[in-house]
Design a protein around this motif. Sequence first.
Motif, PDB file in Angstrom:
ATOM      1  N   UNK A  71      45.469  61.835   0.183  1.00 26.34           N
ATOM      2  CA  UNK A  71      45.032  63.087   0.790  1.00 26.34           C
ATOM      3  C   UNK A  71      44.100  62.761   1.953  1.00 26.34           C
ATOM      4  N   UNK A  72      44.666  62.688   3.145  1.00 22.92           N
ATOM      5  CA  UNK A  72      43.891  62.286   4.310  1.00 22.92           C
ATOM      6  C   UNK A  72      42.783  63.283   4.625  1.00 22.92           C
ATOM      7  N   UNK A  73      43.052  64.565   4.488  1.00 26.55           N
ATOM      8  CA  UNK A  73      42.035  65.568   4.807  1.00 26.55           C
ATOM      9  C   UNK A  73      40.842  65.468   3.863  1.00 26.55           C
ATOM     10  N   UNK A  74      41.094  65.187   2.591  1.00 27.83           N
ATOM     11  CA  UNK A  74      39.992  65.000   1.639  1.00 27.83           C
ATOM     12  C   UNK A  74      39.189  63.753   1.998  1.00 27.83           C
ATOM     13  N   UNK A  75      39.879  62.680   2.388  1.00 30.63           N
ATOM     14  CA  UNK A  75      39.184  61.459   2.798  1.00 30.63           C
ATOM     15  C   UNK A  75      38.348  61.718   4.042  1.00 30.63           C
ATOM     16  N   UNK A  76      38.906  62.418   5.008  1.00 31.30           N
ATOM     17  CA  UNK A  76      38.185  62.751   6.232  1.00 31.30           C
ATOM     18  C   UNK A  76      36.920  63.538   5.907  1.00 31.30           C
ATOM     19  N   UNK A  77      37.038  64.524   5.037  1.00 33.80           N
ATOM     20  CA  UNK A  77      35.878  65.332   4.649  1.00 33.80           C
ATOM     21  C   UNK A  77      34.794  64.472   4.011  1.00 33.80           C
ATOM     22  N   UNK A  78      35.184  63.521   3.179  1.00 31.83           N
ATOM     23  CA  UNK A  78      34.198  62.655   2.519  1.00 31.83           C
ATOM     24  C   UNK A  78      33.458  61.783   3.530  1.00 31.83           C
ATOM     25  N   UNK A  79      34.174  61.247   4.510  1.00 35.27           N
ATOM     26  CA  UNK A  79      33.522  60.438   5.537  1.00 35.27           C
ATOM     27  C   UNK A  79      32.604  61.290   6.401  1.00 35.27           C
ATOM     28  N   UNK A  80      33.056  62.481   6.765  1.00 39.34           N
ATOM     29  CA  UNK A  80      32.222  63.373   7.582  1.00 39.34           C
ATOM     30  C   UNK A  80      30.968  63.786   6.815  1.00 39.34           C
ATOM     31  N   UNK A  98      49.659  59.876   9.423  1.00 37.46           N
ATOM     32  CA  UNK A  98      48.495  60.598   9.931  1.00 37.46           C
ATOM     33  C   UNK A  98      47.311  59.710   9.589  1.00 37.46           C
ATOM     34  N   UNK A  99      46.388  59.510  10.544  1.00 37.44           N
ATOM     35  CA  UNK A  99      45.334  58.533  10.308  1.00 37.44           C
ATOM     36  C   UNK A  99      44.091  58.808  11.129  1.00 37.44           C
ATOM     37  N   UNK A 100      43.033  58.079  10.751  1.00 41.04           N
ATOM     38  CA  UNK A 100      41.809  58.021  11.536  1.00 41.04           C
ATOM     39  C   UNK A 100      41.157  56.668  11.303  1.00 41.04           C
ATOM     40  N   UNK A 101      40.284  56.293  12.241  1.00 39.73           N
ATOM     41  CA  UNK A 101      39.545  55.033  12.147  1.00 39.73           C
ATOM     42  C   UNK A 101      38.076  55.309  11.883  1.00 39.73           C
ATOM     43  N   UNK A 102      37.471  54.487  11.038  1.00 42.56           N
ATOM     44  CA  UNK A 102      36.026  54.463  10.828  1.00 42.56           C
ATOM     45  C   UNK A 102      35.585  53.001  10.809  1.00 42.56           C
ATOM     46  N   UNK A 103      34.295  52.787  10.917  1.00 43.27           N
ATOM     47  CA  UNK A 103      33.738  51.438  10.721  1.00 43.27           C
ATOM     48  C   UNK A 103      32.985  51.437   9.401  1.00 43.27           C
ATOM     49  N   UNK A 104      33.184  50.379   8.644  1.00 38.64           N
ATOM     50  CA  UNK A 104      32.433  50.255   7.401  1.00 38.64           C
ATOM     51  C   UNK A 104      31.020  49.784   7.735  1.00 38.64           C
ATOM     52  N   UNK A 105      30.124  49.694   6.761  1.00 39.12           N
ATOM     53  CA  UNK A 105      28.741  49.322   7.052  1.00 39.12           C
ATOM     54  C   UNK A 105      28.580  47.913   7.627  1.00 39.12           C
ATOM     55  N   UNK A 106      29.643  47.127   7.612  1.00 36.28           N
ATOM     56  CA  UNK A 106      29.589  45.750   8.085  1.00 36.28           C
ATOM     57  C   UNK A 106      30.264  45.595   9.450  1.00 36.28           C
ATOM     58  N   UNK A 107      30.632  46.723  10.056  1.00 37.33           N
ATOM     59  CA  UNK A 107      31.237  46.709  11.382  1.00 37.33           C
ATOM     60  C   UNK A 107      32.737  46.525  11.407  1.00 37.33           C
ATOM     61  N   UNK A 108      33.369  46.461  10.240  1.00 39.15           N
ATOM     62  CA  UNK A 108      34.829  46.295  10.180  1.00 39.15           C
ATOM     63  C   UNK A 108      35.506  47.618  10.517  1.00 39.15           C
ATOM     64  N   UNK A 109      36.518  47.558  11.375  1.00 35.64           N
ATOM     65  CA  UNK A 109      37.284  48.742  11.742  1.00 35.64           C
ATOM     66  C   UNK A 109      38.323  48.999  10.658  1.00 35.64           C
ATOM     67  N   UNK A 110      38.260  50.187  10.062  1.00 32.74           N
ATOM     68  CA  UNK A 110      39.125  50.532   8.936  1.00 32.74           C
ATOM     69  C   UNK A 110      40.043  51.691   9.333  1.00 32.74           C
ATOM     70  N   UNK A 111      41.317  51.490   9.144  1.00 34.05           N
ATOM     71  CA  UNK A 111      42.355  52.489   9.409  1.00 34.05           C
ATOM     72  C   UNK A 111      42.604  53.236   8.092  1.00 34.05           C
ATOM     73  N   UNK A 112      42.246  54.515   8.037  1.00 35.77           N
ATOM     74  CA  UNK A 112      42.511  55.348   6.867  1.00 35.77           C
ATOM     75  C   UNK A 112      43.763  56.145   7.179  1.00 35.77           C
ATOM     76  N   UNK A 113      44.793  56.038   6.332  1.00 37.35           N
ATOM     77  CA  UNK A 113      46.071  56.657   6.669  1.00 37.35           C
ATOM     78  C   UNK A 113      46.752  57.293   5.471  1.00 37.35           C
ATOM     79  N   UNK A 114      47.654  58.197   5.806  1.00 35.81           N
ATOM     80  CA  UNK A 114      48.565  58.825   4.831  1.00 35.81           C
ATOM     81  C   UNK A 114      49.931  58.908   5.483  1.00 35.81           C
ATOM     82  N   UNK A 115      50.955  58.501   4.757  1.00 39.23           N
ATOM     83  CA  UNK A 115      52.308  58.674   5.268  1.00 39.23           C
ATOM     84  C   UNK A 115      52.661  60.158   5.224  1.00 39.23           C
ATOM     85  N   UNK A 116      53.296  60.633   6.295  1.00 38.34           N
ATOM     86  CA  UNK A 116      53.661  62.056   6.367  1.00 38.34           C
ATOM     87  C   UNK A 116      55.020  62.302   5.763  1.00 38.34           C
TER      88      UNK A 116
END
Length: 116
Positions: A71-80, A98-116
């Motif tokens: 559930x990408x929208x639920x994940x997005x809400x949790x990060x926001x 469908x996806x978005x990128x965030x950085x974890x606390x260690x600076x790693x770029x993380x791709x959060x995704x859901x197949x449509x």
Amino acid sequence: MKVKRIMANMATEELDKAEAFYGGILGLERLMDHGWFRTYGSDERMRVQVSFASQGGSDTPVPDFSIEVDDLEAALARFEEAGVAIEYGPVSEPWGVRRFYVRDPFGKLVNILQHE
């Protein structure tokens, strides 16, 4: 020989930040804790995969790793709600995710995704 598991190992002295991000926001369970080494995961059955790329798609940077969610929208809400900056997206990509990128606390770029 058969590869049974691939683990991502990240060096840090701040293990509690991993707990907040991977345990708290993403909801992964702490599977192992040696004090100096913690592993987070789930009981979900996953494929063994390693990817190599010259770009992250849509001319984005290559993420350090990708996390597929149900559930990408639920994940997005949790990060926001946690105040984590969204660096790219959310966007529906032409290859069916469908996806978005965030950085974890260690600076790693993380791709959060859901197949449509």
